[in-house]
Design a protein around this motif. Structure first.
Motif, mmCIF file in Angstrom:
data_model
loop_
_atom_site.group_PDB
_atom_site.id
_atom_site.type_symbol
_atom_site.label_atom_id
_atom_site.label_comp_id
_atom_site.label_asym_id
_atom_site.label_seq_id
_atom_site.Cartn_x
_atom_site.Cartn_y
_atom_site.Cartn_z
ATOM 1 N N ASP A 242 4.093 -4.015 8.011
ATOM 2 C CA ASP A 242 5.455 -3.482 8.011
ATOM 3 C C ASP A 242 5.421 -2.138 7.301
ATOM 4 O O ASP A 242 4.516 -1.857 6.517
ATOM 5 C CB ASP A 242 6.406 -4.427 7.270
ATOM 6 C CG ASP A 242 6.598 -5.741 8.024
ATOM 7 O OD1 ASP A 242 6.682 -5.693 9.258
ATOM 8 O OD2 ASP A 242 6.642 -6.791 7.368
ATOM 9 N N ILE A 243 6.415 -1.309 7.558
ATOM 10 C CA ILE A 243 6.395 0.035 6.969
ATOM 11 C C ILE A 243 7.767 0.413 6.433
ATOM 12 O O ILE A 243 8.795 0.078 7.023
ATOM 13 C CB ILE A 243 5.929 1.083 8.009
ATOM 14 C CG1 ILE A 243 5.755 2.453 7.356
ATOM 15 C CG2 ILE A 243 6.879 1.156 9.190
ATOM 16 C CD1 ILE A 243 5.046 3.450 8.232
ATOM 17 N N SER A 244 7.765 1.075 5.294
ATOM 18 C CA SER A 244 8.983 1.635 4.705
ATOM 19 C C SER A 244 8.720 3.108 4.414
ATOM 20 O O SER A 244 7.645 3.463 3.912
ATOM 21 C CB SER A 244 9.339 0.915 3.403
ATOM 22 O OG SER A 244 9.626 -0.446 3.640
ATOM 23 N N LEU A 245 9.670 3.952 4.722
ATOM 24 C CA LEU A 245 9.513 5.389 4.516
ATOM 25 C C LEU A 245 10.475 5.896 3.458
ATOM 26 O O LEU A 245 11.659 5.539 3.460
ATOM 27 C CB LEU A 245 9.768 6.158 5.815
ATOM 28 C CG LEU A 245 8.801 5.909 6.978
ATOM 29 C CD1 LEU A 245 9.218 6.741 8.179
ATOM 30 C CD2 LEU A 245 7.386 6.255 6.571
ATOM 31 N N SER B 114 0.850 -1.189 0.000
ATOM 32 C CA SER B 114 0.000 0.000 0.000
ATOM 33 C C SER B 114 0.885 1.239 0.000
ATOM 34 O O SER B 114 1.821 1.342 0.800
ATOM 35 C CB SER B 114 -0.888 -0.012 1.254
ATOM 36 O OG SER B 114 -1.706 1.116 1.302
ATOM 37 N N MET B 115 0.611 2.191 -0.895
ATOM 38 C CA MET B 115 1.445 3.391 -1.010
ATOM 39 C C MET B 115 0.599 4.648 -0.824
ATOM 40 O O MET B 115 -0.488 4.769 -1.387
ATOM 41 C CB MET B 115 2.125 3.422 -2.377
ATOM 42 C CG MET B 115 3.033 2.233 -2.634
ATOM 43 S SD MET B 115 4.023 2.399 -4.135
ATOM 44 C CE MET B 115 2.735 2.370 -5.381
ATOM 45 N N LEU C 154 -2.617 -0.303 12.565
ATOM 46 C CA LEU C 154 -2.199 -1.646 12.169
ATOM 47 C C LEU C 154 -0.679 -1.781 12.203
ATOM 48 O O LEU C 154 -0.144 -2.842 12.524
ATOM 49 C CB LEU C 154 -2.733 -1.969 10.768
ATOM 50 C CG LEU C 154 -4.241 -2.244 10.681
ATOM 51 C CD1 LEU C 154 -4.680 -2.350 9.217
ATOM 52 C CD2 LEU C 154 -4.591 -3.524 11.415
ATOM 53 N N VAL C 155 0.019 -0.693 11.877
ATOM 54 C CA VAL C 155 1.481 -0.692 11.983
ATOM 55 C C VAL C 155 1.876 -0.883 13.447
ATOM 56 O O VAL C 155 2.763 -1.677 13.781
ATOM 57 C CB VAL C 155 2.071 0.629 11.441
ATOM 58 C CG1 VAL C 155 3.560 0.706 11.751
ATOM 59 C CG2 VAL C 155 1.838 0.737 9.941
ATOM 60 N N LEU C 156 1.200 -0.165 14.326
ATOM 61 C CA LEU C 156 1.495 -0.251 15.754
ATOM 62 C C LEU C 156 1.258 -1.659 16.284
ATOM 63 O O LEU C 156 2.038 -2.189 17.068
ATOM 64 C CB LEU C 156 0.628 0.748 16.522
ATOM 65 C CG LEU C 156 0.860 0.781 18.043
ATOM 66 C CD1 LEU C 156 2.223 1.361 18.347
ATOM 67 C CD2 LEU C 156 -0.226 1.577 18.725
ATOM 68 N N TYR C 157 0.179 -2.289 15.846
ATOM 69 C CA TYR C 157 -0.144 -3.635 16.317
ATOM 70 C C TYR C 157 0.713 -4.707 15.651
ATOM 71 O O TYR C 157 0.614 -5.884 15.979
ATOM 72 C CB TYR C 157 -1.620 -3.946 16.056
ATOM 73 C CG TYR C 157 -2.552 -3.341 17.074
ATOM 74 C CD1 TYR C 157 -2.489 -3.724 18.410
ATOM 75 C CD2 TYR C 157 -3.495 -2.387 16.713
ATOM 76 C CE1 TYR C 157 -3.346 -3.173 19.347
ATOM 77 C CE2 TYR C 157 -4.353 -1.835 17.643
ATOM 78 C CZ TYR C 157 -4.285 -2.231 18.966
ATOM 79 O OH TYR C 157 -5.128 -1.693 19.891
ATOM 80 N N GLY C 158 1.542 -4.315 14.690
ATOM 81 C CA GLY C 158 2.448 -5.263 14.071
ATOM 82 C C GLY C 158 1.850 -6.014 12.905
ATOM 83 O O GLY C 158 2.447 -6.964 12.399
ATOM 84 N N ASP C 159 0.656 -5.613 12.462
ATOM 85 C CA ASP C 159 0.020 -6.296 11.336
ATOM 86 C C ASP C 159 0.546 -5.809 9.992
ATOM 87 O O ASP C 159 0.288 -6.424 8.963
ATOM 88 C CB ASP C 159 -1.506 -6.073 11.377
ATOM 89 C CG ASP C 159 -2.169 -6.940 12.429
ATOM 90 O OD1 ASP C 159 -1.452 -7.768 13.030
ATOM 91 O OD2 ASP C 159 -3.372 -6.796 12.666
ATOM 92 N N ALA D 83 6.082 8.163 15.155
ATOM 93 C CA ALA D 83 7.151 8.644 14.288
ATOM 94 C C ALA D 83 8.486 7.967 14.584
ATOM 95 O O ALA D 83 9.409 8.044 13.795
ATOM 96 C CB ALA D 83 7.294 10.167 14.435
ATOM 97 N N ASN D 84 8.573 7.311 15.747
ATOM 98 C CA ASN D 84 9.812 6.646 16.133
ATOM 99 C C ASN D 84 9.825 5.232 15.551
ATOM 100 O O ASN D 84 9.456 4.257 16.210
ATOM 101 C CB ASN D 84 9.916 6.606 17.664
ATOM 102 C CG ASN D 84 11.308 6.192 18.125
ATOM 103 O OD1 ASN D 84 12.026 5.492 17.407
ATOM 104 N ND2 ASN D 84 11.690 6.623 19.316
ATOM 105 N N ILE D 85 10.265 5.117 14.298
ATOM 106 C CA ILE D 85 10.246 3.831 13.601
ATOM 107 C C ILE D 85 11.134 2.782 14.283
ATOM 108 O O ILE D 85 10.726 1.631 14.431
ATOM 109 C CB ILE D 85 10.654 4.007 12.127
ATOM 110 C CG1 ILE D 85 9.697 4.989 11.439
ATOM 111 C CG2 ILE D 85 10.629 2.673 11.395
ATOM 112 C CD1 ILE D 85 8.247 4.589 11.504
ATOM 113 N N PRO D 86 12.348 3.125 14.729
ATOM 114 C CA PRO D 86 13.178 2.122 15.422
ATOM 115 C C PRO D 86 12.482 1.554 16.660
ATOM 116 O O PRO D 86 12.579 0.363 16.940
ATOM 117 C CB PRO D 86 14.437 2.911 15.799
ATOM 118 C CG PRO D 86 14.524 4.001 14.772
ATOM 119 C CD PRO D 86 13.097 4.394 14.532
#
Length: 339
Positions: free
Chosen positions: A81-84, A62-63, A74-79, A289-292
C-alpha cells in the motif's frame, strides 16, 4: 543487545547495525525503515527473519523520498500500500533546478559568488574521491584544488569524503554548519542526514554518474531554509539519453514522479528475488502517478479473487497465471522477500 533479545526494550532505533547476526528480537511486530533506497532487499528481509516468531510477519513501513523501481512494481502488483506526503514544510520554496551547458559554467560560478556574498553557502558534489584516467569524471580532490586555487581563491573552501577519519569528517561538517566554510566539495557522503538551512546552491559535477533518486537526494540538501535555493547539474556526456534523463530532474520536484521515471529507465527488477532494478517482461506500465487508478485496479483484483479464488470464470487469466508458473517466471511464494 542482550536486552533486545530478551524483549526488555519496547523501541529500538539504529543503523544497519540492527541487521547484524548477533542482534535478535524476541517479538518484533513493527519495522520502520527510513531512507529505504539505502538498504538492499536482503538487508530488509533479514529484519523479517529476526522477528523471534517464524509464524508471524512483522508490520512493515518503508519511508523514502524516491522509491526504488522494485518497490514501485510491488505497489503496482498490489503487494504494497502507498501513502504520499505532497505538502512541503512551512516556509520552504521550490528548488530551481538547471542543467548547465559547458559554455555557461562561468555564469554559474558568478552566481555562486553572488549567493555567498549574501551570506549563503554552497555544496559541490563529485562522483570520485581521486582522479581516474579510466573514468574521466570529476573528483573531489581535483575539484577542491581547482576551486580553491583558481576559481574562488577569496573564499573558504573545504572537502569531505569517505576516506577521511571520523574526527576530520566531524570537524569539516561542524565548520560548514557554523558557516565558517563557504563551499563544501564532497562525494555522496552528504546524500542523507545533512541539514544546513543556510546552504542554497547544490552544484553536481558528473551528474550523469548518479541515478535520479540520488540526484534528488542531493538536491534535498538545499532548500531547507526560507531562502530560494538552486541545483545545477553538470555533465560531459551529451548523449540524448543522458540529457533526457537529467532533464527529468529539472522538470519536477516530485520524488514519486522521479521514481516512476527511474522505473521506466532502469526496469522493475526481480519481484521475487533481490534485483532492485532491471527489466521484467511481465511488467507493462504507462503510469504509476495515478494513485486513484492504482487503488481501483487493486480493489478490482481483490474482488475477483474473493469471488472466484480459482479463477474458473476467468479462463484466460487462469491460463496466463499457470503459464507463468510453469515457465518459471514466478518463484515459490515462500522465497518472496519482505518488501
Amino acid at each position: 543487545i542482550k536486552q533486545i533479545k530478551e524483549g526488555k526494550m519496547s523501541l529500538v532505533i539504529g543503523t544497519h547495525a540492527l541487521i547484524q547476526k548477533d542482534v535478535e528480537f524476541k517479538n518484533l511486530s513493527l519495522i520502520i525503515i527510513d531512507e529505504q533506497h539505502r538498504f538492499g532487499v536482503e538487508q530488509r528481509s533479514e529484519l523479517k527473519n529476526k522477528s523471534g516468531d517464524n509464524k508471524t510477519m512483522p508490520h512493515f513501513l518503508s519511508m523514502t523520498a524516491t522509491p526504488i523501481p522494485r518497490t514501485l512494481a510491488l505497489v503496482l502488483y498490489g503487494d504494497l500500500d502507498i501513502s504520499l506526503i505532497k505538502a512541503m514544510p512551512a516556509d520552504r520554496q521550490p528548488i530551481i533546478t538547471k542543467l548547465v551547458e559547458a559554455k555557461n559554467r562561468a555564469k554559474a560560478y558568478d552566481f555562486i559568488n553572488q549567493q555567498i556574498a549574501t551570506g549563503r553557502q554552497v555544496f559541490v558534489i563529485c562522483p570520485l574521491i581521486d582522479p581516474s584516467d579510466k573514468l574521466g569524471v570529476k573528483s573531489v580532490t581535483e575539484e577542491y584544488e581547482k576551486l580553491d586555487k583558481e576559481i574562488f581563491p577569496h573564499l573558504k573552501i573545504d572537502l569531505l569524503h569517505g576516506k577521511l577519519k571520523p574526527e576530520a569528517k566531524n570537524e569539516v561538517m561542524s565548520k560548514f554548519q557554523d558557516n565558517k566554510t563557504n563551499i563544501l566539495v564532497s562525494t555522496s557522503v552528504v546524500e542523507v542526514g545533512v541539514d544546513i538551512p543556510n546552504a542554497t546552491v547544490m552544484m553536481i559535477e558528473g551528474a550523469d554518474r548518479f541515478g535520479l533518486a540520488q540526484l534528488h537526494q542531493f538536491r534535498g540538501r538545499v532548500g531547507r531554509g526560507q531562502h530560494q535555493s538552486y541545483c545545477f547539474l553538470f555533465t560531459d556526456n551529451n548523449s540524448s539519453h543522458t540529457i533526457e534523463r537529467l532533464k527529468t530532474l529539472t522538470s519536477t520536484l516530485d520524488g514519486f514522479k522521479l521514481a516512476e521515471a527511474d522505473l521506466q529507465y532502469r526496469g522493475s527488477g526481480d519481484i521475487y528475488g533481490t534485483m532492485q532494478s532491471g527489466y521484467n517482461n511481465q511488467l507493462i506500465i504507462k503510469s504509476l502517478a495515478n494513485i486513484p487508478l492504482l487503488k481501483k485496479s487493486k480493489d478490482a483484483v481483490n474482488n475477483i479473487i474473493k469471488a472466484d479464488p480459482e479463477l474458473k470464470h476467468y479462463p484466460k487469466l487462469n491460463k496466463k497465471i499457470f503459464q507463468s508458473k510453469n515457465s518459471g517466471e514466478v518463484a515459490n511464494p515462500s522465497n518472496i522477500h519482505l518488501e
